[in-house]
Every structure is written in structure tokens, then in C-alpha cells.
Design an enzyme around this catalytic site. Structure first.
Site, PDB file in Angstrom:
ATOM      1  N   ARG A 146      77.376 -11.956  22.377  1.00  0.00           N
ATOM      2  CA  ARG A 146      77.000 -11.990  23.790  1.00  0.00           C
ATOM      3  C   ARG A 146      77.500 -13.290  24.396  1.00  0.00           C
ATOM      4  O   ARG A 146      77.330 -14.367  23.820  1.00  0.00           O
ATOM      5  CB  ARG A 146      75.486 -11.890  23.933  1.00  0.00           C
TER       6      ARG A 146
ATOM      7  N   SER B 266      76.322 -14.997  26.826  1.00  0.00           N
ATOM      8  CA  SER B 266      75.233 -15.954  27.080  1.00  0.00           C
ATOM      9  C   SER B 266      74.908 -16.775  25.839  1.00  0.00           C
ATOM     10  O   SER B 266      74.563 -17.954  25.942  1.00  0.00           O
ATOM     11  CB  SER B 266      73.976 -15.211  27.546  1.00  0.00           C
ATOM     12  N   LEU B 267      75.014 -16.168  24.654  1.00  0.00           N
ATOM     13  CA  LEU B 267      74.757 -16.895  23.411  1.00  0.00           C
ATOM     14  C   LEU B 267      75.951 -17.763  23.027  1.00  0.00           C
ATOM     15  O   LEU B 267      75.783 -18.876  22.528  1.00  0.00           O
ATOM     16  CB  LEU B 267      74.419 -15.920  22.289  1.00  0.00           C
ATOM     17  N   ALA B 268      77.154 -17.257  23.261  1.00  0.00           N
ATOM     18  CA  ALA B 268      78.361 -18.035  22.954  1.00  0.00           C
ATOM     19  C   ALA B 268      78.397 -19.322  23.777  1.00  0.00           C
ATOM     20  O   ALA B 268      78.858 -20.361  23.301  1.00  0.00           O
ATOM     21  CB  ALA B 268      79.605 -17.198  23.220  1.00  0.00           C
ATOM     22  N   ARG B 269      77.892 -19.268  24.988  1.00  0.00           N
ATOM     23  CA  ARG B 269      77.884 -20.450  25.859  1.00  0.00           C
ATOM     24  C   ARG B 269      76.929 -21.523  25.362  1.00  0.00           C
ATOM     25  O   ARG B 269      76.951 -22.655  25.832  1.00  0.00           O
ATOM     26  CB  ARG B 269      77.522 -20.039  27.287  1.00  0.00           C
TER      27      ARG B 269
ATOM     28  N   ASP C  66      84.027  -0.214   9.701  1.00  0.00           N
ATOM     29  CA  ASP C  66      84.933   0.825   9.207  1.00  0.00           C
ATOM     30  C   ASP C  66      84.421   2.238   9.457  1.00  0.00           C
ATOM     31  O   ASP C  66      83.215   2.484   9.424  1.00  0.00           O
ATOM     32  CB  ASP C  66      85.164   0.652   7.706  1.00  0.00           C
TER      33      ASP C  66
ATOM     34  N   GLU D 217      77.508 -12.883  10.956  1.00  0.00           N
ATOM     35  CA  GLU D 217      77.945 -14.143  10.344  1.00  0.00           C
ATOM     36  C   GLU D 217      77.758 -15.225  11.390  1.00  0.00           C
ATOM     37  O   GLU D 217      78.651 -15.513  12.177  1.00  0.00           O
ATOM     38  CB  GLU D 217      79.411 -14.040   9.926  1.00  0.00           C
TER      39      GLU D 217
ATOM     40  N   TYR E 179      84.723   4.579   4.563  1.00  0.00           N
ATOM     41  CA  TYR E 179      84.024   3.572   3.771  1.00  0.00           C
ATOM     42  C   TYR E 179      83.001   4.174   2.813  1.00  0.00           C
ATOM     43  O   TYR E 179      82.930   3.790   1.647  1.00  0.00           O
ATOM     44  CB  TYR E 179      83.344   2.551   4.699  1.00  0.00           C
TER      45      TYR E 179
ATOM     46  N   GLN F  65      74.210  -1.068   3.169  1.00  0.00           N
ATOM     47  CA  GLN F  65      73.576  -2.380   3.228  1.00  0.00           C
ATOM     48  C   GLN F  65      72.441  -2.382   4.249  1.00  0.00           C
ATOM     49  O   GLN F  65      72.594  -1.908   5.359  1.00  0.00           O
ATOM     50  CB  GLN F  65      74.663  -3.401   3.557  1.00  0.00           C
TER      51      GLN F  65
END
EC number: 3.5.4.13
Length: 193
Positions: free
Chosen positions: A110, A112-115, A128, A138, A171, A182
Site C-alpha cells: 500500500r 500509504s505504508l510505503a510512504r 503462481d 517479506e 504450483y 502454507q
């Protein structure tokens, strides 16, 4: 060509695409579906290893990973996970996703989070064809302050792209699928390559 919101809803209605729990209409945007943060995390332990030789013998790589990766951390409702500047952590989405053999997915963070310095995927944002399970996140904090991450918060967006035909090796049918089904923050299984 990526699926638009109407097509995402149609694929969900038809059972061709599964997102569990199914997102409400408000979280299905023009070409994406918002996903939330799950409650399972994994970090690097404090360690004295100078490096991990990723091309070394598999048993040595496996032993090195065991030494540096934490056990899975499961947060209780209301708890926060603090990601400090310069730290990498693994987590998973709250939602479990199942893709058919003729659809590939993409995870984006997002804005907003990257900022604030939060990356939700370091490089692996492709999902996949044939994938089934929670999506691994990550996390990397490239900002200047610790970030409190709470289960249930909006964390990213998935988009979907039909393939020219069904994959011959989806996959979920591959014998070497290291992360099949997972549900938790599974550590790297590079030693299985």
C-alpha cells in the site's frame, strides 16, 4: 490483462478463484483486492554468523537457516509486532488464497505504508498459478522509526492476471512445491532447491 473488480467478483462467485474469508465488496477495488495482516511472524535471531553460503551443501545451508531464523511468533488479538528500521521479518496474510491453473496473482504494498518506509515484499510478489495458502509477506522497514504492525490491518493488495491457457505445471501439482498450502510464516527453504 488484469481482472477488473467485476471480473474478480465473478471469478469468486463462480468458485474459480478463492479468497477465504471472502472479502467484502468494499475491499474489492478497480483492479485489486485488499488483504489484511495475519498474526504469524518470523524474524532473524540475534546471531554471530558472518554469512550464509547459499550455494553451499544443502545440510550446511539448512543448519545455518535453523541458527538464524526464529521460531514462528503468533500474536494474540490486540498485540502489535514492532518492525525496527533496517529489519527484515516474515509474516502472512490473514486471508488464504487459491488460484486456478490459468490465473497468476500479484501482491503489491500500500502506498500509504510505503510512504512510512514499509515494504511488504522484498522481491517475491508473484503468486503462481495453482497456489493455495496464505501469502507470505517479506517486511522490511526502510524508514527511520519502528513500525507497529497489528493483525487485521490492511497490508497490501492482490491483482490477478489470466494466462493464455492453464499452466501445465501449476504450483499445487509440482513435486518440488516447497511452500504448498502454507498457513504460517514459513522460513526460507532455499536448501530444498
Amino acid at each position: 490483462m488484469r481482472l477488473c473488480d467485476r471480473d474478480i467478483e465473478a471469478w469468486l462467485d463462480e468458485g474459480r478463484l478463492s479468497i477465504n474469508p471472502r472479502p467484502p465488496v468494499e475491499r474489492i477495488n478497480g483492479a485489486t483486492v485488499d488483504v489484511r495482516l495475519g498474526n504469524k511472524f518470523r524474524t532473524f535471531r540475534g546471531h554471530t554468523a558472518a554469512f550464509i553460503d547459499l550455494s553451499g551443501p544443502k545440510d550446511e545451508v539448512s543448519a545455518a537457516l535453523d541458527r538464524v531464523m526464529s521460531d514462528e511468533i503468533v500474536l494474540d488479538e490486540g498485540d502489535a509486532f514492532y518492525l525496527h528500521p533496517g529489519e527484515l521479518a516474515l509474516a502472512v496474510t490473514f486471508e488464504s488464497v487459491t488460484l486456478p491453473p490459468d490465473l497468476v496473482g500479484w501482491l503489491d504494498g500500500r502506498s500509504s505504508l510505503a510512504r512510512l518506509g514499509l515494504m511488504v515484499h522484498v522481491t517475491a510478489h508473484r503468486i503462481d498459478p495453482g497456489w493455495s495458502g496464505c501469502i507470505v509477506l517479506e517486511f522490511y522497514n526502510s524508514g527511520k522509526l519502528p513500525l507497529a504492525l497489528r493483525p487485521g490491518m490492511l497490508i497490501g493488495a492482490l491483482s490477478f492476471e489470466p494466462l493464455s491457457g492453464p499452466a501445465a505445471r501449476p504450483y499445487n501439482r509440482r513435486q518440488d512445491a516447497k511452500y504448498r498450502d502454507q498457513q504460517g510464516a514459513v522460513a526460507s527453504r532455499i536448501d530444498k532447491d
